[in-house]
Design a protein around this motif. Structure first.
Motif, mmCIF file in Angstrom:
data_model
loop_
_atom_site.group_PDB
_atom_site.id
_atom_site.type_symbol
_atom_site.label_atom_id
_atom_site.label_comp_id
_atom_site.label_asym_id
_atom_site.label_seq_id
_atom_site.Cartn_x
_atom_site.Cartn_y
_atom_site.Cartn_z
ATOM 1 N N TYR A 26 -15.529 -15.845 -6.594
ATOM 2 C CA TYR A 26 -14.106 -15.886 -6.915
ATOM 3 C C TYR A 26 -13.720 -14.752 -7.859
ATOM 4 N N ASN A 27 -14.521 -14.509 -8.877
ATOM 5 C CA ASN A 27 -14.198 -13.479 -9.864
ATOM 6 C C ASN A 27 -14.163 -12.091 -9.247
ATOM 7 N N TYR A 28 -15.167 -11.745 -8.440
ATOM 8 C CA TYR A 28 -15.175 -10.444 -7.778
ATOM 9 C C TYR A 28 -13.995 -10.329 -6.811
ATOM 10 N N ARG A 29 -13.748 -11.399 -6.077
ATOM 11 C CA ARG A 29 -12.683 -11.391 -5.073
ATOM 12 C C ARG A 29 -11.322 -11.161 -5.731
ATOM 13 N N THR A 30 -10.997 -11.929 -6.761
ATOM 14 C CA THR A 30 -9.687 -11.781 -7.391
ATOM 15 C C THR A 30 -9.547 -10.434 -8.094
ATOM 16 N N TYR A 31 -10.632 -9.951 -8.694
ATOM 17 C CA TYR A 31 -10.592 -8.636 -9.340
ATOM 18 C C TYR A 31 -10.324 -7.540 -8.307
ATOM 19 N N ALA A 32 -11.046 -7.577 -7.191
ATOM 20 C CA ALA A 32 -10.877 -6.547 -6.160
ATOM 21 C C ALA A 32 -9.473 -6.598 -5.568
ATOM 22 N N LEU A 33 -8.977 -7.782 -5.282
ATOM 23 C CA LEU A 33 -7.629 -7.900 -4.725
ATOM 24 C C LEU A 33 -6.582 -7.378 -5.704
ATOM 25 N N ARG A 34 -6.744 -7.703 -6.976
ATOM 26 C CA ARG A 34 -5.799 -7.232 -7.988
ATOM 27 C C ARG A 34 -5.825 -5.710 -8.099
ATOM 28 N N ARG A 35 -7.033 -5.144 -8.093
ATOM 29 C CA ARG A 35 -7.148 -3.683 -8.203
ATOM 30 C C ARG A 35 -6.503 -2.977 -7.014
ATOM 31 N N VAL A 36 -6.710 -3.503 -5.812
ATOM 32 C CA VAL A 36 -6.107 -2.904 -4.611
ATOM 33 C C VAL A 36 -4.589 -2.950 -4.713
ATOM 34 N N ARG A 37 -4.052 -4.101 -5.024
ATOM 35 C CA ARG A 37 -2.587 -4.237 -5.118
ATOM 36 C C ARG A 37 -2.015 -3.334 -6.204
ATOM 37 N N ASP A 38 -2.660 -3.302 -7.351
ATOM 38 C CA ASP A 38 -2.174 -2.469 -8.450
ATOM 39 C C ASP A 38 -2.213 -0.982 -8.107
ATOM 40 N N ALA A 39 -3.284 -0.553 -7.451
ATOM 41 C CA ALA A 39 -3.407 0.865 -7.085
ATOM 42 C C ALA A 39 -2.322 1.273 -6.096
ATOM 43 N N PHE A 40 -2.049 0.425 -5.116
ATOM 44 C CA PHE A 40 -1.023 0.770 -4.141
ATOM 45 C C PHE A 40 0.372 0.732 -4.773
ATOM 46 N N ARG A 41 0.606 -0.201 -5.674
ATOM 47 C CA ARG A 41 1.897 -0.236 -6.374
ATOM 48 C C ARG A 41 2.087 1.004 -7.236
ATOM 49 N N ALA A 42 1.041 1.422 -7.904
ATOM 50 C CA ALA A 42 1.135 2.586 -8.797
ATOM 51 C C ALA A 42 1.437 3.866 -8.026
ATOM 52 N N ASN A 43 0.989 3.933 -6.781
ATOM 53 C CA ASN A 43 1.183 5.150 -5.986
ATOM 54 C C ASN A 43 2.250 4.984 -4.911
ATOM 55 N N ARG A 44 3.094 4.010 -5.084
ATOM 56 C CA ARG A 44 4.125 3.700 -4.091
ATOM 57 C C ARG A 44 5.098 4.854 -3.863
ATOM 58 N N LYS A 45 5.416 5.592 -4.895
ATOM 59 C CA LYS A 45 6.448 6.633 -4.826
ATOM 60 C C LYS A 45 5.910 8.016 -4.467
ATOM 61 N N VAL A 46 4.630 8.146 -4.213
ATOM 62 C CA VAL A 46 4.042 9.450 -3.909
ATOM 63 C C VAL A 46 4.578 9.953 -2.572
ATOM 64 N N GLU A 47 5.089 11.180 -2.578
ATOM 65 C CA GLU A 47 5.664 11.786 -1.373
ATOM 66 C C GLU A 47 4.917 13.036 -0.918
ATOM 67 N N ASP A 48 4.219 13.697 -1.825
ATOM 68 C CA ASP A 48 3.528 14.943 -1.517
ATOM 69 C C ASP A 48 2.428 14.695 -0.488
ATOM 70 N N PRO A 49 2.457 15.388 0.656
ATOM 71 C CA PRO A 49 1.462 15.154 1.714
ATOM 72 C C PRO A 49 0.022 15.392 1.257
#
Length: 86
Positions: A26-49
């Motif tokens: 459970y701990n690894y699973r929730t940590y990995a899911l949180r990291r994935v979601r956070d990383a994609f949210r942080a880079n949501r506005k990136v436009e440079d190809p």
């Protein structure tokens, strides 16, 4: 971002979520899911190809890492073999 690039990003996101959700702990699973979601949210506005391409490559490397870690953790949770008595 082009439509095909957006589809690739969404596909990578789903793959990372799917692979992360397969951790047996459970701990690894929730940590990995949180990291994935956070990383994609942080880079949501990136436009440079070039930046998008670099982030996609990092994402593919992360998927490979998640898959290796998942297998390693699954092996760690397998029962220990019984010792042979002499």
């Amino acid at each position: 971002m082009a439509a095909s690039g957006r589809a690739q990003v969404i596909s990578l996101y789903r793959t990372m979520l799917r692979e992360s959700s397969k951790f047996p702990s459970y701990n690894y699973r929730t940590y990995a899911l949180r990291r994935v979601r956070d990383a994609f949210r942080a880079n949501r506005k990136v436009e440079d190809p070039k930046t998008v391409a670099r982030l996609m490559e990092e994402g593919h490397q992360a998927v490979a890492l998640i898959q290796r870690q998942k297998l390693r953790k699954m092996d760690d949770t397998s029962p220990l073999p019984l010792s042979v008595q002499k």
